[in-house]
Enzyme design. Structure first.
Site, short mmCIF file in Angstrom:
data_model
loop_
_atom_site.label_atom_id
_atom_site.label_comp_id
_atom_site.label_asym_id
_atom_site.label_seq_id
_atom_site.Cartn_x
_atom_site.Cartn_y
_atom_site.Cartn_z
N ASP A 1 -3.88 3.95 -6.80
CA ASP A 1 -5.22 4.22 -6.27
C ASP A 1 -6.25 3.91 -7.36
O ASP A 1 -6.07 4.26 -8.53
CB ASP A 1 -5.33 5.68 -5.83
CG ASP A 1 -6.55 5.91 -4.95
OD1 ASP A 1 -6.37 6.16 -3.74
OD2 ASP A 1 -7.69 5.82 -5.47
N ASN B 1 -4.61 10.87 5.45
CA ASN B 1 -5.91 11.31 5.94
C ASN B 1 -6.16 10.59 7.27
O ASN B 1 -5.92 9.38 7.36
CB ASN B 1 -7.01 10.96 4.93
CG ASN B 1 -6.86 11.73 3.63
OD1 ASN B 1 -6.39 12.87 3.63
ND2 ASN B 1 -7.24 11.12 2.52
N HIS C 1 -2.52 4.28 5.47
CA HIS C 1 -1.92 4.38 4.13
C HIS C 1 -1.49 5.80 3.88
O HIS C 1 -2.10 6.75 4.38
CB HIS C 1 -2.90 3.91 3.04
CG HIS C 1 -4.23 4.57 3.11
ND1 HIS C 1 -5.22 4.20 3.99
CD2 HIS C 1 -4.74 5.62 2.41
CE1 HIS C 1 -6.27 4.97 3.83
NE2 HIS C 1 -6.00 5.85 2.89
P1 5GP Z 1 -8.64 7.44 2.27
O1 5GP Z 1 -9.78 8.35 1.89
O2 5GP Z 1 -9.06 6.36 3.22
O3 5GP Z 1 -7.43 8.22 2.77
O4 5GP Z 1 -8.14 6.78 0.92
C1 5GP Z 1 -8.52 5.52 0.51
C2 5GP Z 1 -8.15 5.42 -0.95
O5 5GP Z 1 -8.19 4.05 -1.31
C3 5GP Z 1 -9.09 6.18 -1.89
O6 5GP Z 1 -8.35 7.14 -2.63
C4 5GP Z 1 -9.68 5.08 -2.78
O7 5GP Z 1 -9.81 5.49 -4.13
C5 5GP Z 1 -8.68 3.94 -2.63
N1 5GP Z 1 -9.23 2.61 -2.73
C6 5GP Z 1 -10.35 2.14 -2.10
N2 5GP Z 1 -10.55 0.85 -2.38
C7 5GP Z 1 -9.54 0.47 -3.21
C8 5GP Z 1 -9.21 -0.75 -3.85
O8 5GP Z 1 -9.89 -1.78 -3.71
N3 5GP Z 1 -8.10 -0.76 -4.64
C9 5GP Z 1 -7.33 0.35 -4.82
N4 5GP Z 1 -6.26 0.23 -5.61
N5 5GP Z 1 -7.62 1.53 -4.22
C10 5GP Z 1 -8.70 1.59 -3.44
#
Ligand code: 5GP
Ligand code: ZN
Length: 110
Positions: A31, A88, A101
């Site tokens: 992340d 989530n 994810h």
């Molecule tokens: P969500 O809140 O949708 O469950 O989690 C999305 C996650 O993706 C977040 O923890 C955020 O930090 C991560 N994330 C968003 N954009 C990117 C990216 O471009 N690369 C990586 N490695 N993580 C990302």
């Protein structure tokens, strides 16, 4: 593949994101904004918006995500100390990237 989806671009190798694991179904990467000492994302190659959108034919994918989360917990040395596997779901559940994810979180000091 949805071209305006960041995770579709990542799983298709269109970014410099390093994969810690990859198979035909999914990839695992760190992340970008970790919320734990170990914070990995387990991401299916198929674009599915969220858990709300999985069909019965996607159940093998979801199972594979959980299996990969378990394996990566072991590989990163946090299996015995314990960890969280988190989906989530939609905005109210904290989802910000609308490509399914699984978060693997762990490695906290007790
Ligand atoms: P969500 O809140 O949708 O469950 O989690 C999305 C996650 O993706 C977040 O923890 C955020 O930090 C991560 N994330 C968003 N954009 C990117 C990216 O471009 N690369 C990586 N490695 N993580 C990302
Ligand atoms: Zn996508």
């Amino acid at each position: 593949m949805t071209t305006d989806c960041i995770f579709c671009n990542i799983v298709n190798g269109n970014t410099d994101t390093i994969f810690l694991y990859e198979d035909n179904t999914l990839v695992v990467f760190k992340d970008i904004n970790p919320h734990a000492p170990v914070h990995l994302l387990v991401v299916p190659k198929k674009h599915i918006r969220s858990i709300n959108d999985i069909e019965p034919s996607d159940h093998a994918i979801v199972s594979a995500l959980i299996g990969a989360g378990k394996n990566m917990a072991s590989q990163t040395g946090i299996a015995a100390s314990g960890y969280k596997l988190v989906f989530n779901v939609e905005r109210g559940g904290g989802q910000m990237i609308f490509h399914l994810h699984l978060h693997l979180l762990g490695g906290w000091k007790r």
